[in-house]
Design an enzyme around this catalytic site. Structure first.
Site, mmCIF file in Angstrom:
data_model
loop_
_atom_site.group_PDB
_atom_site.id
_atom_site.type_symbol
_atom_site.label_atom_id
_atom_site.label_comp_id
_atom_site.label_asym_id
_atom_site.label_seq_id
_atom_site.Cartn_x
_atom_site.Cartn_y
_atom_site.Cartn_z
ATOM 1 C CG HIS A 28 -0.588 0.146 2.349
ATOM 2 N ND1 HIS A 28 -0.137 1.411 3.021
ATOM 3 C CD2 HIS A 28 -0.164 -0.513 3.511
ATOM 4 C CE1 HIS A 28 0.480 1.300 4.365
ATOM 5 N NE2 HIS A 28 0.270 0.134 4.545
ATOM 6 C CE LYS A 50 -11.372 7.908 2.208
ATOM 7 N NZ LYS A 50 -12.553 8.651 1.233
#
Length: 921
Positions: A146, A583
């Site tokens: 990532h 998020k």
């Protein structure tokens, strides 16, 4: 009476030793003056933390602000490397304490399989139930790359060397001469670390990420997983009545095996192509085959029984007879001759499959193995012959571990998942329909209209795609990926690619679209009702999680899909996205939405008679679902585990868990033990009281409103985020192959969850791990009074899910530093915007801490986690100067200074802060 020994003294000794060696290296390499500056900063920072000394704080700030340009990066490197060395010392101390516990003959530790088996037996779990568990279980840590993975492999290699030297000193008493040589080796390793470049000069490619991940197979998985299996089998044989009488004897199926996304995850990464997918699998296979070849060579050297001194089975005699080994010195050594034949066949396999030449020449040419099962069968011949002839002890060493390795890793090493966004699948399917039947307008249809069209197409073996049509690059790329997957199945077996994951799933059509694309590649065959790959929906947003039960209920109610599932053993996997749901809705609401989704999915799957396997997309930080794996698995709702679980392992967490072989084996055992415990043993949170459910729903609603109001409804919050954090600089750093945003915008909606969390960690605010909790508890208390707080205290005491939620928030709040975060806020150019937002953040931070302490009864943060408290005390004095310098460098860089050294300094601070926090992305 002598006081008890201080268990942490060896840790402090190691930190001092490594710190002294780093200081000596700094003095020798860079001179006395820079050493004196670093030492002054270090002592002042320790005083600030230990004594809360405001004079020391002012002096520290003055020293840091007065650094010459040439000194700044040197100081950043010194404090960054100290964080790395402190991490090594902590890991070694963890191993030291585990070994001391074992040597003392103490009871098995929580999180060990021995402890879980002990509890299981006390509760009457018999051999039959354990057999059923291991027969159907799957526990899989899945490695992913990532865009905040900051460590270079060269740096990791240096750290491994230092860790090995520390471990060697711990375990072996050294003579004065050996101690002198050992200390010189340590100093050499620290010097090498200091002289090794910390930053990459070029952006990582996908194949770089594959290569980085493969190092963990070398250090841990290939060697330690077989040892863990051996330990589990021996424990079961020794402690479980009736275990040895099973038809399969003591041996377990390979239920615990790692997976990978690296090379198959295309969501937002244009660099993952069909060619990269094939190259990633080839690299994996090469690593597995190279390991087997090395182990076979060593096995042949050690397995030397002579025919005249030990009986052999007829099938072993036949294997030796077929061997191309004609060396007369081995005429009466049947095992060596047989192994030489196995080596020759495996060398031929490596050449044919992966164009890999064996490191040692085979005795002669031989036919390659058709698959890993054929190689495994030959190893079984060796095992059975040794066991039958009274030499079982010889079968329990390297041969046993090699047999297990082949069972777990095959010729493919690890299953490589495919992943793509549902929007891409939709566009691809739309284009295929328009080319085949113009005017179909797939994208313009309702959800039910899409489902009907897809089901009709899935009922026929006819393909939509034509070799005579020029499709868009995107569509050609998607078709090529699935065709590459089919070719990988042909070469390496169906275990090489088992899952196709659909990001942002919000309806049944998203799943059926992938079924259609699999059919186009021959991976789904309608007439036979065969599906070669699991189709895995990924539910990520709060809304998608809430609808996941209804989506799967509708899907499982389709006879055509249910028939396909029968070819997969009636097991359906669903993936849950911790990062994007956080998020989208904040920490508290995300946790609750995930819990409710799991509960509903358990009920839906039970109604349809389909086994549920959950794949948890957890990150390293609490804001992305991170936290201790053992507690996280046990905190799952009743019925959500059932022996089957997959969990992502990401970024710097992979290194912290698996770089050290001994820690790696311990972490793998924790996954196995927690899954066993969550499946077979009763838990206090299996049936939370209705008032707990209602209270949690109420808290979630309050927290959701507070979080959304800040992040998505506050004017110009997006600008505040980009200016008060290092998000812009992270996007430019060479730390991952994948872009930080899905689209070329600054919108928070388009930003990947990983850099979102990483950025808040760098500025020490950690907002995704706590924001909204204080407001939620305040609103809850306002509505319910003292009875409300009493209920929350009961929830923490009695409900594992809620207690784990608070424990993770406790951890992340302890890592925040509001004073440092306030200095990052000064980077926001618009004073009115800054004054409108930061006081809200500070007030909510204070409210979250007060609420947490009130509910848990702690006097201060981390009272219940002394190990992490100690770690923070040791590490954070070395972290604060990095944040101070990062702020100053950002101010200068954003003010227009373009010197390359300045940008490098920012990137060095990002690396150092990440190392100090350990789980920031």
């Amino acid at each position: 009476m002598n006081p008890p020994p201080d268990k942490d003294q060896p840790l402090r000794d190691d930190i001092r030793l490594l710190g002294r060696m780093l200081g000596d290296t700094l003095r020798d390499q860079e001179g006395e003056s820079i050493y004196a500056v670093v030492e002054r900063i270090r002592t002042l920072s320790i005083r600030c933390h230990r004594d809360d000394d405001t004079e020391a704080r002012a002096e520290l700030n003055a020293v840091l602000d007065g650094l010459a340009p040439g000194q700044t990066n040197m100081v950043v490197r010194a404090f960054s490397y100290f964080s790395h060395l402190a991490n090594i010392a902590e890991d070694q101390h963890h191993i030291r304490r585990s070994r001391a516990h074992a040597l003392a003959g103490s009871k098995p530790r929580e999180g060990s399989v021995a402890h879980t088996l002990e509890r299981a037996q006390a509760l009457g779990v018999d051999a039959a139930r354990l057999t059923e568990f291991f027969r159907s279980a799957l526990v899989s840590p899945v490695l992913t790359a990532h865009p905040t993975e900051v460590q270079r492999k060269s740096i990791l290699d240096c750290q491994h060397k230092i860790a090995d030297l520390l471990a060697e000193r711990d375990r072996n008493p050294l003579t004065p001469e050996e101690r002198e040589a050992h200390e010189e080796a340590m100093r050499r390793a620290v010097l090498t670390l200091w002289q090794t470049r910390m930053l990459r000069t070029a952006k990582l490619s996908v194949m770089d990420e594959v290569a980085n991940a493969l190092t963990y197979y070398d250090s841990t998985f290939l060697r330690e997983l077989p040892r863990l299996y051996n330990r589990l089998e021996d424990l079961l044989c020794a402690r479980v009545e009736g275990w040895t009488a099973r038809p399969e004897g003591c041996e377990l199926s390979s239920f615990l095996r790692p997976g990978s996304w690296i090379g198959g995850d295309r969501d937002g990464n244009p660099f993952v192509t069909a060619e990269i997918l094939a190259a990633a699998m080839r690299a994996q296979s090469r690593r597995a085959l190279a390991f087997y070849l090395d182990q076979l060579h060593k096995l042949g050297a050690s397995l030397s029984p002579a025919a005249m001194l030990a009986d052999i089975s007829p099938e072993l005699a036949e294997l030796a007879r077929q061997s191309p080994d004609r060396n007369p010195h081995r005429d009466d050594e049947p095992y060596r001759r047989a192994i030489a034949g196995l080596y020759a066949r495996l060398a031929a396999t490596a050449r044919v499959l992966d164009d890999l030449e064996a490191p040692r020449h085979a005795v002669a040419e031989a036919a390659p193995y058709a698959d890993a099962a054929e190689f495994s069968a030959d190893l079984d011949v060796l095992h059975r012959s040794l066991t039958a002839s009274g030499s079982a002890l010889l079968a329990r060493g390297r041969l046993r571990r090699l047999r297990r390795a082949v069972s777990v890793f095959g010729f493919h090493l690890a299953p490589l998942d495919l992943r793509q966004n549902s929007d891409v699948h939709e566009r691809t399917v739309h284009e295929l329909f328009e080319a085949a039947r113009p005017g179909t307008d797939y994208a313009g249809r309702s959800e039910d209209g899409r489902i009907a069209l897809l089901l009709a197409e899935l009922a026929t073996p006819r393909l939509l795609a034509s070799p005579f049509v020029a499709y868009s690059d995107e569509t050609m790329g998607e078709l090529a990926i699935f065709r590459a997957a089919r070719e990988i199945h042909r070469r390496y077996g169906k275990a090489a690619i088992e899952n196709a994951i659909i990001s942002k799933t919000d309806g049944v059509s998203d799943i059926l679209e992938v079924a259609l694309l699999l059919k186009e590649a021959g991976l789904l065959r309608p007439r036979e009702g065969e599906l070669d790959v699991n189709i895995v929906p990924l539910f990520e947003t709060i809304g998608d999680l809430a609808a996941s039960g209804a989506t799967m209920d509708k899907l499982l109610g389709l006879p055509a899909y249910k028939r396909l599932l029968e070819s997969r053993g009636l097991v359906q996997e669903c993936m849950l996205g911790y990062s994007d749901s956080n998020k989208d809705g904040g920490f508290l609401t995300s946790g609750w939405a995930l819990y409710r989704a799991e509960t509903e999915l358990v009920q839906v799957f039970a109604r349809h008679g389909v086994a549920l396997r959950l794949f948890h997309g957890r990150g390293g930080s609490v804001g992305r679902g991170g936290g201790p794996s053992y507690q996280a698995i046990l905190a799952q709702p009743a019925g959500a585990v059932q022996g089957r679980i997959r969990i992502t392992e990401q970024g710097e967490v992979i290194a912290s868990k698996y770089a050290n072989p001994e820690l790696g084996r311990r972490n793998l055992e924790i996954l196995a033990a927690a899954t066993l415990e969550a499946t077979l043993l009763p838990h206090e949170h299996d049936d939370p009281r209705p008032e707990f459910i209602a209270a949690m729903a109420e808290l979630s609603d309050h927290a959701f409103r507070a979080y959304r109001n800040l992040v998505y409804e506050t004017p110009e919050f997006e600008r505040y985020f980009w200016e008060s954090t290092v998000i812009s600089e992270i996007a430019a750093l060479n730390i991952g192959s994948r872009p930080a945003s899905r689209k070329k915008t600054t919108a928070i909606e388009d930003l990947r969850a990983i850099p979102w969390v990483f950025s808040w960690a760098q500025c020490r605010l950690m907002l995704p791990g706590w924001y909204g909790f204080g407001a939620a508890v305040a609103a809850f208390q306002a509505a319910r009074g003292e009875a409300g707080m009493k209920l929350l205290v009961e929830m923490n005491r009695e409900w594992g899910f809620f207690r784990t939620l608070l424990s993770n928030m406790d951890m992340v709040l302890a890592k925040t530093d509001i004073a440092i975060a306030e200095r990052y806020a000064q980077l926001v150019k618009d004073a009115a915007l800054r004054d409108a937002i930061f006081p809200r953040l500070k007030a909510e931070w204070r409210a979250a801490i007060d609420a947490l302490l009130a509910i848990t009864g702690q006097a201060e943060l981390l009272d219940g986690n002394p190990l992490l408290k100690r770690s923070i005390r040791n590490r954070f004095p070395y972290l604060d100067p990095l944040n101070h310098l990062q702020i100053e460098l950002l101010r200068r860089y954003r003010g227009g200074e373009t010197e390359e050294r300045l940008q490098r300094g920012i990137h060095l601070t990002i690396n150092g802060v990440a190392a100090g926090l350990r789980n920031s992305g």
